[in-house]
Design a protein around this motif. Structure first.
Motif, PDB file in Angstrom:
ATOM      1  N   HIS A  65      32.623  41.729  41.353  1.00 60.35           N
ATOM      2  CA  HIS A  65      33.894  42.024  40.864  1.00 60.35           C
ATOM      3  C   HIS A  65      33.915  42.997  39.596  1.00 60.35           C
ATOM      4  O   HIS A  65      34.477  43.039  38.646  1.00 60.35           O
ATOM      5  CB  HIS A  65      34.460  40.639  40.039  1.00 60.35           C
ATOM      6  N   VAL A  66      33.525  44.202  40.100  1.00 59.82           N
ATOM      7  CA  VAL A  66      33.507  45.371  39.137  1.00 59.82           C
ATOM      8  C   VAL A  66      34.451  46.246  39.855  1.00 59.82           C
ATOM      9  O   VAL A  66      34.262  46.690  40.823  1.00 59.82           O
ATOM     10  CB  VAL A  66      32.009  46.031  39.112  1.00 59.82           C
ATOM     11  N   GLY A  67      35.339  46.659  38.893  1.00 59.15           N
ATOM     12  CA  GLY A  67      36.354  47.535  39.353  1.00 59.15           C
ATOM     13  C   GLY A  67      36.128  48.980  39.334  1.00 59.15           C
ATOM     14  O   GLY A  67      35.263  49.213  38.898  1.00 59.15           O
ATOM     15  N   PHE A  68      36.933  49.797  40.065  1.00 59.34           N
ATOM     16  CA  PHE A  68      36.532  51.092  39.972  1.00 59.34           C
ATOM     17  C   PHE A  68      38.046  51.908  39.934  1.00 59.34           C
ATOM     18  O   PHE A  68      39.012  51.449  40.059  1.00 59.34           O
ATOM     19  CB  PHE A  68      35.558  51.487  41.198  1.00 59.34           C
ATOM     20  N   ALA A  69      37.756  53.320  39.695  1.00 52.58           N
ATOM     21  CA  ALA A  69      38.825  54.194  39.751  1.00 52.58           C
ATOM     22  C   ALA A  69      38.971  55.188  40.747  1.00 52.58           C
ATOM     23  O   ALA A  69      37.947  55.621  41.152  1.00 52.58           O
ATOM     24  CB  ALA A  69      38.947  54.995  38.438  1.00 52.58           C
TER      25      ALA A  69
ATOM     26  N   PRO B 225      40.445  58.999  42.207  1.00 54.96           N
ATOM     27  CA  PRO B 225      41.342  60.156  41.792  1.00 54.96           C
ATOM     28  C   PRO B 225      42.547  60.169  42.530  1.00 54.96           C
ATOM     29  O   PRO B 225      42.847  60.148  43.759  1.00 54.96           O
ATOM     30  CB  PRO B 225      40.156  61.423  42.090  1.00 54.96           C
ATOM     31  N   GLY B 226      43.585  60.415  41.592  1.00 51.13           N
ATOM     32  CA  GLY B 226      44.869  60.279  41.995  1.00 51.13           C
ATOM     33  C   GLY B 226      45.717  59.176  42.451  1.00 51.13           C
ATOM     34  O   GLY B 226      46.861  59.124  42.692  1.00 51.13           O
ATOM     35  N   VAL B 227      44.764  57.943  42.420  1.00 48.89           N
ATOM     36  CA  VAL B 227      45.576  56.756  42.774  1.00 48.89           C
ATOM     37  C   VAL B 227      45.189  55.773  41.351  1.00 48.89           C
ATOM     38  O   VAL B 227      46.554  55.278  41.066  1.00 48.89           O
ATOM     39  CB  VAL B 227      44.665  55.872  43.617  1.00 48.89           C
ATOM     40  N   GLY B 228      44.298  55.786  40.689  1.00 46.39           N
ATOM     41  CA  GLY B 228      44.246  54.975  39.561  1.00 46.39           C
ATOM     42  C   GLY B 228      43.381  53.860  39.446  1.00 46.39           C
ATOM     43  O   GLY B 228      42.442  54.106  40.518  1.00 46.39           O
ATOM     44  N   ARG B 229      43.393  53.044  38.731  1.00 46.58           N
ATOM     45  CA  ARG B 229      42.275  51.807  38.907  1.00 46.58           C
ATOM     46  C   ARG B 229      42.473  50.743  39.837  1.00 46.58           C
ATOM     47  O   ARG B 229      43.589  50.395  39.923  1.00 46.58           O
ATOM     48  CB  ARG B 229      42.184  51.115  37.421  1.00 46.58           C
ATOM     49  N   ILE B 230      41.544  50.367  40.395  1.00 50.59           N
ATOM     50  CA  ILE B 230      41.385  49.362  41.535  1.00 50.59           C
ATOM     51  C   ILE B 230      41.015  48.127  41.013  1.00 50.59           C
ATOM     52  O   ILE B 230      39.581  48.315  40.765  1.00 50.59           O
ATOM     53  CB  ILE B 230      40.912  49.846  42.938  1.00 50.59           C
ATOM     54  N   GLY B 231      41.502  46.949  40.941  1.00 53.47           N
ATOM     55  CA  GLY B 231      41.046  45.886  40.080  1.00 53.47           C
ATOM     56  C   GLY B 231      41.260  44.742  41.158  1.00 53.47           C
ATOM     57  O   GLY B 231      40.916  43.542  40.760  1.00 53.47           O
ATOM     58  N   MET B 232      42.056  44.805  42.166  1.00 58.11           N
ATOM     59  CA  MET B 232      42.283  43.718  43.174  1.00 58.11           C
ATOM     60  C   MET B 232      41.146  43.675  44.038  1.00 58.11           C
ATOM     61  O   MET B 232      40.942  44.295  45.077  1.00 58.11           O
ATOM     62  CB  MET B 232      43.649  43.878  43.935  1.00 58.11           C
ATOM     63  N   LEU B 233      40.293  42.914  43.804  1.00 62.89           N
ATOM     64  CA  LEU B 233      38.742  42.610  44.513  1.00 62.89           C
ATOM     65  C   LEU B 233      38.742  41.341  45.066  1.00 62.89           C
ATOM     66  O   LEU B 233      39.313  40.341  44.780  1.00 62.89           O
ATOM     67  CB  LEU B 233      37.895  42.995  43.494  1.00 62.89           C
ATOM     68  N   PRO B 234      38.102  41.415  46.373  1.00 63.14           N
ATOM     69  CA  PRO B 234      38.000  40.064  47.090  1.00 63.14           C
ATOM     70  C   PRO B 234      36.912  39.090  46.305  1.00 63.14           C
ATOM     71  O   PRO B 234      35.908  39.570  46.034  1.00 63.14           O
ATOM     72  CB  PRO B 234      37.347  40.599  48.427  1.00 63.14           C
ATOM     73  N   LEU B 235      37.419  37.919  45.985  1.00 64.37           N
ATOM     74  CA  LEU B 235      36.331  36.776  45.656  1.00 64.37           C
ATOM     75  C   LEU B 235      35.529  36.326  46.435  1.00 64.37           C
ATOM     76  O   LEU B 235      34.442  35.736  46.315  1.00 64.37           O
ATOM     77  CB  LEU B 235      37.465  35.866  44.744  1.00 64.37           C
ATOM     78  N   GLY B 236      35.802  36.525  47.805  1.00 69.61           N
ATOM     79  CA  GLY B 236      34.799  36.068  48.742  1.00 69.61           C
ATOM     80  C   GLY B 236      33.355  36.738  48.721  1.00 69.61           C
ATOM     81  O   GLY B 236      32.437  36.236  49.288  1.00 69.61           O
ATOM     82  N   LEU B 237      33.513  38.043  48.333  1.00 74.57           N
ATOM     83  CA  LEU B 237      32.529  38.771  48.416  1.00 74.57           C
ATOM     84  C   LEU B 237      31.507  38.457  47.129  1.00 74.57           C
ATOM     85  O   LEU B 237      30.317  38.720  47.269  1.00 74.57           O
ATOM     86  CB  LEU B 237      32.705  40.286  48.130  1.00 74.57           C
ATOM     87  N   VAL B 238      31.731  37.560  46.189  1.00 78.50           N
ATOM     88  CA  VAL B 238      30.953  37.005  45.274  1.00 78.50           C
ATOM     89  C   VAL B 238      29.986  35.932  45.839  1.00 78.50           C
ATOM     90  O   VAL B 238      28.815  35.864  45.320  1.00 78.50           O
ATOM     91  CB  VAL B 238      32.021  36.415  44.086  1.00 78.50           C
ATOM     92  N   LEU B 239      30.292  35.458  47.008  1.00 83.78           N
ATOM     93  CA  LEU B 239      29.471  34.480  47.547  1.00 83.78           C
ATOM     94  C   LEU B 239      28.166  35.030  47.830  1.00 83.78           C
ATOM     95  O   LEU B 239      27.238  34.328  47.736  1.00 83.78           O
ATOM     96  CB  LEU B 239      30.118  33.703  48.741  1.00 83.78           C
ATOM     97  N   LEU B 240      28.061  36.083  48.390  1.00 79.98           N
ATOM     98  CA  LEU B 240      26.634  37.023  48.905  1.00 79.98           C
ATOM     99  C   LEU B 240      25.864  36.956  47.697  1.00 79.98           C
ATOM    100  O   LEU B 240      24.861  36.497  47.829  1.00 79.98           O
ATOM    101  CB  LEU B 240      26.975  38.073  49.181  1.00 79.98           C
ATOM    102  N   PRO B 241      26.315  37.754  46.366  1.00 80.23           N
ATOM    103  CA  PRO B 241      25.225  37.683  45.364  1.00 80.23           C
ATOM    104  C   PRO B 241      24.994  36.356  44.827  1.00 80.23           C
ATOM    105  O   PRO B 241      24.182  36.097  44.103  1.00 80.23           O
ATOM    106  CB  PRO B 241      25.845  38.856  44.280  1.00 80.23           C
ATOM    107  N   GLY B 242      26.101  35.665  44.592  1.00 82.40           N
ATOM    108  CA  GLY B 242      26.016  34.275  44.142  1.00 82.40           C
ATOM    109  C   GLY B 242      24.860  33.339  44.701  1.00 82.40           C
ATOM    110  O   GLY B 242      24.007  32.776  44.124  1.00 82.40           O
ATOM    111  N   ALA B 243      25.035  33.378  45.881  1.00 83.65           N
ATOM    112  CA  ALA B 243      23.772  32.613  46.825  1.00 83.65           C
ATOM    113  C   ALA B 243      22.297  33.191  46.503  1.00 83.65           C
ATOM    114  O   ALA B 243      21.413  32.497  46.385  1.00 83.65           O
ATOM    115  CB  ALA B 243      24.271  32.666  48.400  1.00 83.65           C
ATOM    116  N   LEU B 244      22.303  34.424  46.600  1.00 80.22           N
ATOM    117  CA  LEU B 244      20.888  35.243  46.372  1.00 80.22           C
ATOM    118  C   LEU B 244      20.582  34.939  44.895  1.00 80.22           C
ATOM    119  O   LEU B 244      19.360  34.698  45.027  1.00 80.22           O
ATOM    120  CB  LEU B 244      21.121  36.536  46.550  1.00 80.22           C
TER     121      LEU B 244
END
Length: 463
Positions: free
Chosen positions: A67-71, A73-92
């Motif tokens: 859940h680390v956002g990124f920016a 160029p020309g678009v702006g900040r992206i913070g709408m991130l998938p919560l399901g992807l947290v399951l992979l590092p969480g399980a590890l």
């Protein structure tokens, strides 16, 4: 603190063990995401990013999984991130925490926090290094989030895994106090009801709009490999959809762009990105119009949806009362409201992480409002849980009193007796009356042979 035995380990220093586990967990997750990025590169070679771009994309996906956002160029900040992807590092990290506790020779629960900290610190350092390495002209991840978010995830997931390595869940729950354990049970029950209702609502909405879903998928025409990657991306956003649906049942709803709202009482929705999963959103008026009744949603369904938080509070109050000893009549509703407040805090945090900006333009506000969801959930679930806990606790106390039965009446005290000197035995009662007893009544003298002695000569027997 209760001492819990753990399997004997090699007794390595926790700093060394934690660093090894952090590198192994980060490397495994990065390898999995690199394979996915490489598959996308093969499916779309016209992207022109090259192999270094594939590695940077994999590192960026790894950071997004934390859940680390990124920016852009020309678009702006992206913070709408998938919560399901947290399951992979969480399980590890869960497995890494178990390994650190066992290999580091940790045998007491109080030292699990040190093991989790030994895992979280090097893990955050690895995440910061990846954030610096993956930053390029096309995307720049947020360095502060790259340090804080992986650290917190490693601390929580690794700590839970390490605690589970020492003892089973029921033994760990026994370390909690009665009230804290009942509060946890009530909150878990309320969250389970809301999660089940949100999943059912999101799935039903997607089924009802299956035609629009297929139409968007046909427009994209991603191909075989692209379709598989698109499906994985949509599965990663399923937890976000469930949290959005829960916010919908609570009443505040959520937004998909500035000036939009999607709620049971009405919706105003503008143009949407070409993402098939967004076809499940209920239709509404154009952005900026006054909210109206959602098309295809009958009024009775909107009312039924708004009842769900109160049902969750009722179940939470019942579970909380059942899990703890009978409380005082005036404190049970307070504990019930505390159960609702804790449920609201959890939902507020989830709502804050389930949304975020998709640039600096119209899509700068996407998803539910964390503080609104937390406040409304605390009131709705808390009031229902307080009333239910008060009634259930009162009935429980009545049942306990009825099973005990009325107390037996104490026996009536007998009058005390005392012997006073006089011509014979005298019985004196407490009421002030004195009874003189004939000392010779019922007594007959007998001689030594057992024969009846002659009656003594009295004046009446004289000639």
């Amino acid at each position: 603190m209760t001492r819990l035995a753990a399997p004997s380990g090699t007794g390595r220093p926790l700093a060394v063990t934690g660093a090894i586990a952090a590198c192994a967990a980060a490397g495994t997750g990065l390898a999995v995401l690199t394979m996915l990025a490489l598959a996308g590169f093969i499916a779309a070679p016209h992207a022109g990013i090259g192999l270094p771009g594939v590695l940077r994309t994999a590192a960026l996906l790894w950071l997004i999984g934390h859940h680390v956002g990124f920016a852009l160029p020309g678009v702006g900040r992206i913070g709408m991130l998938p919560l399901g992807l947290v399951l992979l590092p969480g399980a590890l990290l869960w497995r890494a925490g178990r390994w650190v506790v066992r290999t580091g020779g940790v045998r007491r629960l109080r030292y699990v926090g040190y093991a989790a900290l030994a895992l979280a610190v090097p893990y955050a350092m690895v995440a910061a290094a990846l954030a610096l390495a993956s930053s390029w002209a096309r995307a720049a991840p947020s360095l502060p989030q790259a340090v804080v978010c992986p650290f917190l995830l490693a601390l929580v997931a690794g700590g839970l895994g390490g605690a589970r390595a020492l003892a089973p869940w029921h033994q760990l729950a026994g370390l909690l106090g009665d009230r804290l354990r009942s509060l946890t049970a009530g909150t878990a029950g309320a969250l389970a009801v809301l999660a089940a209702a949100g999943s059912l609502l999101a799935g039903a909405s997607l089924v009802l709009h299956l035609g629009e879903f297929k139409a968007v998928d046909a427009i994209l025409a991603p191909g075989a490999v692209g379709a598989a990657l698109l499906l994985l991306a949509q599965l990663a956003y399923v937890p976000n959809a469930v949290v959005w649906a829960i916010s919908f049942t609570l009443g505040p709803g959520f937004a998909f762009g500035t000036g939009t709202v999607i709620a049971p009482t009405g919706s105003a929705l503008g143009s949407l990105p070409s993402f098939p999963m967004l076809a499940a959103l209920p239709p509404g008026g154009n952005s900026g119009a006054h909210p109206g009744v959602p098309q295809g949603v009958p009024p009775w369904l909107s009312v039924a949806v708004l009842v769900v938080p109160y049902l969750a509070g009722v179940l939470g109050g019942l579970l909380m009362t059942r899990a703890a000893p009978a409380a005082a009549l005036e404190t049970a509703p307070l504990w019930g409201f505390a159960c609702g407040a804790l449920t609201g805090c959890v939902l507020g945090v989830l709502a804050a992480f389930a949304g975020g900006p998709l640039g600096d333009g119209r899509l700068a506000a996407v998803g539910p409002s964390g503080w609104q969801v937390g406040a409304v959930a605390s009131l709705e679930v808390g009031v229902a849980a307080a009333v239910t806990a008060g009634i259930a606790n009162w009935r429980r106390q009545r049942a306990v009193t009825a099973s005990a039965g009325p107390a037996a009446a104490p026996p009536r005290p007998r009058p005390a007796t005392r012997t006073v000197p006089g011509p014979g035995p005298v019985t004196a009662t407490d009421d002030g009356h004195t009874i003189y007893v004939n000392p010779w009544a019922g007594a007959e003298d007998q001689d030594s042979a057992g024969a009846r002695a002659p009656a003594p000569h009295r004046p009446s027997s004289l000639p």
